[in-house]
Design a protein around this motif. Structure first.
Motif, mmCIF file in Angstrom:
data_model
loop_
_atom_site.group_PDB
_atom_site.id
_atom_site.type_symbol
_atom_site.label_atom_id
_atom_site.label_comp_id
_atom_site.label_asym_id
_atom_site.label_seq_id
_atom_site.Cartn_x
_atom_site.Cartn_y
_atom_site.Cartn_z
ATOM 1 N N LEU A 130 0.823 -1.221 0.000
ATOM 2 C CA LEU A 130 0.000 0.000 0.000
ATOM 3 C C LEU A 130 0.853 1.265 0.000
ATOM 4 C CD1 LEU A 130 -2.799 -1.068 2.504
ATOM 5 C CD2 LEU A 130 -3.087 -0.601 0.077
ATOM 6 N N GLY A 131 1.935 1.258 0.755
ATOM 7 C CA GLY A 131 2.804 2.423 0.781
ATOM 8 C C GLY A 131 3.506 2.643 -0.541
ATOM 9 N N GLN A 132 3.998 1.554 -1.142
ATOM 10 C CA GLN A 132 4.726 1.689 -2.400
ATOM 11 C C GLN A 132 3.850 2.280 -3.498
ATOM 12 O OE1 GLN A 132 7.782 1.426 -2.581
ATOM 13 N NE2 GLN A 132 8.461 0.105 -0.930
ATOM 14 N N ILE A 133 2.607 1.806 -3.601
ATOM 15 C CA ILE A 133 1.730 2.306 -4.660
ATOM 16 C C ILE A 133 1.179 3.682 -4.315
ATOM 17 C CG2 ILE A 133 -0.397 1.234 -3.838
ATOM 18 C CD1 ILE A 133 0.802 1.654 -7.506
ATOM 19 N N SER A 134 1.157 4.056 -3.024
ATOM 20 C CA SER A 134 0.697 5.392 -2.638
ATOM 21 C C SER A 134 1.687 6.469 -3.064
ATOM 22 C CB SER A 134 0.507 5.473 -1.116
ATOM 23 O OG SER A 134 -0.528 4.638 -0.676
ATOM 24 N N TYR A 135 2.985 6.127 -3.058
ATOM 25 C CA TYR A 135 4.017 7.150 -3.221
ATOM 26 C C TYR A 135 4.878 6.968 -4.467
ATOM 27 C CZ TYR A 135 2.573 7.433 1.648
ATOM 28 O OH TYR A 135 1.822 7.516 2.790
ATOM 29 N N ASN A 136 4.457 6.106 -5.381
ATOM 30 C CA ASN A 136 5.195 5.918 -6.634
ATOM 31 C C ASN A 136 4.223 5.846 -7.810
ATOM 32 O OD1 ASN A 136 8.185 5.296 -5.893
ATOM 33 N ND2 ASN A 136 6.988 4.075 -4.448
ATOM 34 N N PRO A 137 4.585 6.431 -8.960
ATOM 35 C CA PRO A 137 3.680 6.379 -10.110
ATOM 36 C C PRO A 137 3.548 4.988 -10.705
ATOM 37 C CG PRO A 137 5.756 7.425 -10.719
ATOM 38 C CD PRO A 137 5.785 7.252 -9.237
ATOM 39 N N LYS A 138 4.644 4.191 -10.662
ATOM 40 C CA LYS A 138 4.607 2.836 -11.206
ATOM 41 C C LYS A 138 5.357 1.892 -10.277
ATOM 42 C CE LYS A 138 4.163 3.912 -16.151
ATOM 43 N NZ LYS A 138 4.739 3.693 -17.502
ATOM 44 N N VAL A 139 4.776 0.735 -10.030
ATOM 45 C CA VAL A 139 5.389 -0.273 -9.164
ATOM 46 C C VAL A 139 5.339 -1.630 -9.864
ATOM 47 C CG1 VAL A 139 5.319 -1.427 -6.922
ATOM 48 C CG2 VAL A 139 4.677 0.993 -7.083
ATOM 49 N N PHE A 140 6.494 -2.262 -9.982
ATOM 50 C CA PHE A 140 6.585 -3.611 -10.550
ATOM 51 C C PHE A 140 6.667 -4.591 -9.386
ATOM 52 C CE2 PHE A 140 9.116 -7.269 -11.922
ATOM 53 C CZ PHE A 140 8.462 -7.648 -13.089
ATOM 54 N N VAL A 141 5.841 -5.636 -9.417
ATOM 55 C CA VAL A 141 5.748 -6.561 -8.287
ATOM 56 C C VAL A 141 6.006 -7.989 -8.748
ATOM 57 C CG1 VAL A 141 4.329 -7.361 -6.361
ATOM 58 C CG2 VAL A 141 3.968 -5.063 -7.293
ATOM 59 N N LEU A 142 6.929 -8.656 -8.059
ATOM 60 C CA LEU A 142 7.119 -10.092 -8.216
ATOM 61 C C LEU A 142 6.204 -10.785 -7.213
ATOM 62 C CD1 LEU A 142 11.013 -10.119 -8.353
ATOM 63 C CD2 LEU A 142 9.532 -10.811 -10.220
ATOM 64 N N THR A 143 5.333 -11.640 -7.688
ATOM 65 C CA THR A 143 4.364 -12.299 -6.804
ATOM 66 C C THR A 143 4.755 -13.752 -6.577
ATOM 67 O OG1 THR A 143 2.865 -13.175 -8.500
ATOM 68 C CG2 THR A 143 2.636 -10.840 -7.926
ATOM 69 N N GLY A 144 4.044 -14.383 -5.658
ATOM 70 C CA GLY A 144 4.288 -15.798 -5.410
ATOM 71 C C GLY A 144 3.899 -16.196 -4.005
ATOM 72 N N ALA A 263 7.491 6.252 6.606
ATOM 73 C CA ALA A 263 7.470 4.782 6.595
ATOM 74 C C ALA A 263 6.821 4.293 5.306
ATOM 75 C CB ALA A 263 6.717 4.268 7.816
ATOM 76 N N PHE A 264 7.329 4.747 4.168
ATOM 77 C CA PHE A 264 6.675 4.474 2.886
ATOM 78 C C PHE A 264 6.767 3.007 2.480
ATOM 79 C CE2 PHE A 264 10.956 6.233 2.054
ATOM 80 C CZ PHE A 264 11.551 5.183 1.373
ATOM 81 N N ASP A 265 7.628 2.254 3.127
ATOM 82 C CA ASP A 265 7.735 0.827 2.852
ATOM 83 C C ASP A 265 7.204 0.012 4.027
ATOM 84 O OD1 ASP A 265 8.366 -1.242 1.166
ATOM 85 O OD2 ASP A 265 10.448 -1.394 1.799
ATOM 86 N N GLY A 266 6.540 0.696 4.964
ATOM 87 C CA GLY A 266 5.999 0.046 6.153
ATOM 88 C C GLY A 266 4.539 0.402 6.346
ATOM 89 N N SER A 267 4.101 0.452 7.604
ATOM 90 C CA SER A 267 2.697 0.747 7.915
ATOM 91 C C SER A 267 2.613 1.593 9.175
ATOM 92 C CB SER A 267 1.894 -0.543 8.132
ATOM 93 O OG SER A 267 1.867 -1.331 6.974
ATOM 94 N N VAL A 268 1.581 2.430 9.214
ATOM 95 C CA VAL A 268 1.277 3.219 10.408
ATOM 96 C C VAL A 268 -0.108 2.811 10.898
ATOM 97 C CG1 VAL A 268 0.838 5.524 11.336
ATOM 98 C CG2 VAL A 268 2.707 5.173 9.702
#
Length: 402
Positions: A130-144, A263-268
């Motif tokens: 949630l933080g990554q997509i809140s503060y970046n225009p594009k996010v590439f995600v490896l899933t699994g 904490a853009f890569d964490g949670s509050v």
């Protein structure tokens, strides 16, 4: 004479996407191991599939002098190549051979450049997207694993980011390859394979490095920590990007939203018992794009049992439970870093005593701030209430200056 091991990035799986260097080395090797069955499944070469945990033993007992080990994607892109190199470095001579990453392949197929894309791996990892997509225009995600592409879409949609655009690719370079696009709300209804990647796009992303003004928040009748106090409080908290942070007595959420940007890569976790205040936190979370703020209804410290272990905590309101709150936070995480703001001398005394009783090195700063207000053609200074900022930090021996 030591055996020679070539750790080769096998790309996305199909032989067409192996480099010429990799193909030549494989021709010269006595044995070829692979960490996944999909690699070169259509190849004439004999590739021996093996679990990652068995690789060191297999290489040790192998009769081959020159050995190839195929690993997923590129050896420098969230690869097991690094950890395997560490385990085997004293047993064999190692050469790492780069490959084509899923990021390269996928962006090529979808017509995207990737120099400004934020890259996140959720493959076998617990991480907040949630933080990554809140503060970046594009996010590439490896899933699994548990974090399949459709479950990530659902979590984003449930978190309020329903209109985020997504492109999802599975079984890349293989005959059954599938690439599909839509909003995360739409794609949450699909089912995707374990090995899939996704590109998320948020045209309304927020620049997390820009501080907020008081007028940026919706306030109502709930008290709010002023921006000058927020700035010093955040400096004292020293939040790291991946931190889990508690905002206890969150009020309007002004501090929670600012902490979420740090904490853009964490949670509050904004903990609040007042329904009116909770409604304001929800509104400010959406208005200011701080989707990694999670609003929690409850009273501290009772509510802590339902939450993850915090790295940092801010106490904006204790409802008279300062000692219990600090004590419980210390039990949960003995190394926690806490900052409390108080206005009254009684609350200041409670905070100091609570911090010292729990073994914190304590610092108190009193802030007397005034803000200019225009009156006719003049500017006058309006004084705010003095605020005490109390910092409690567990100091390790190595942190002390001898």
């Amino acid at each position: 004479m030591k055996k020679k091991l070539y750790i080769i990035g096998a790309g996305t799986g199909a032989e067409d996407f192996l480099t010429q260097r990799a193909l030549k080395l494989m021709e010269s090797c006595d044995v070829i191991y692979s960490t996944a069955h999909r690699f070169l499944s259509d190849s004439r070469r004999k590739v021996i599939e093996c679990p990652v945990t068995e690789i060191p033993k297999l290489i040790e007992v192998s009769e081959g002098q020159n050995i190839a080990l195929l690993v997923s994607g590129d050896t420098g892109f969230f690869s097991i190549a690094g950890s395997l190199s560490d385990k085997l470095e004293n047993k064999v001579d190692i050469e790492v051979v780069c490959g084509i990453s899923s990021l390269q392949y996928f962006c090529s197929k979808t017509g995207n450049s990737y120099e400004n894309i934020k890259v996140v791996s959720l493959h076998g990892r617990e991480k907040n997207i949630l933080g990554q997509i809140s503060y970046n225009p594009k996010v590439f995600v490896l899933t699994g694993g548990e974090n399949r592409a459709h479950t990530i879409c659902k979590s984003l949609s449930d978190g309020g980011l329903t209109e985020i655009k997504a492109i999802i690719g599975e079984n890349l370079s293989m005959p059954e390859e599938r690439i599909i696009s839509g909003t995360v709300k739409e794609l949450a209804g699909y089912t995707f394979d374990n090995l899939a990647v996704m590109l998320l796009e948020n045209p309304n992303y927020v620049n997390c490095h820009i501080p907020l003004r008081d007028e940026d928040f919706q306030r109502g009748k709930v008290p709010m920590t002023k921006e000058e106090i927020r700035a010093i409080t955040l400096a004292k908290l020293a939040i790291e990007p991946s931190d889990i942070v508690f905002d206890i007595g969150a009020g309007t959420g002004s501090v929670a939203v600012e902490m979420a940007r740090r904490a853009f890569d964490g949670s509050v976790y904004a903990i609040e018992k007042n329904p009116e205040a909770m409604e304001l936190i929800y509104k400010n979370r959406v208005k200011l794009g701080a989707y990694n703020v999670k609003v929690v209804s409850g009273t501290a410290p009772d509510i802590f049992e339902e939450l993850p272990v915090p790295d940092r905590a801010f106490i904006g309101g204790s409802s008279g439970n300062m000692a219990d709150i600090v004590g419980r936070l210390t039990e949960i995480n003995p190394g926690i870093h806490i900052v409390a703001n108080t206005i009254t001398l009684e609350s200041l005394n409670d905070a100091i005593n609570s911090f010292q009783e729990n073994g914190f090195e304590t610092e108190v700063v009193c802030i007397n701030s005034s803000v200019s207000k225009k009156v006719g053609r003049y500017h006058m200074m309006n004084a705010n209430n003095p605020v005490y900022i109390i910092t409690g930090k567990k100091v390790h021996k190595e942190d002390k200056i001898l």
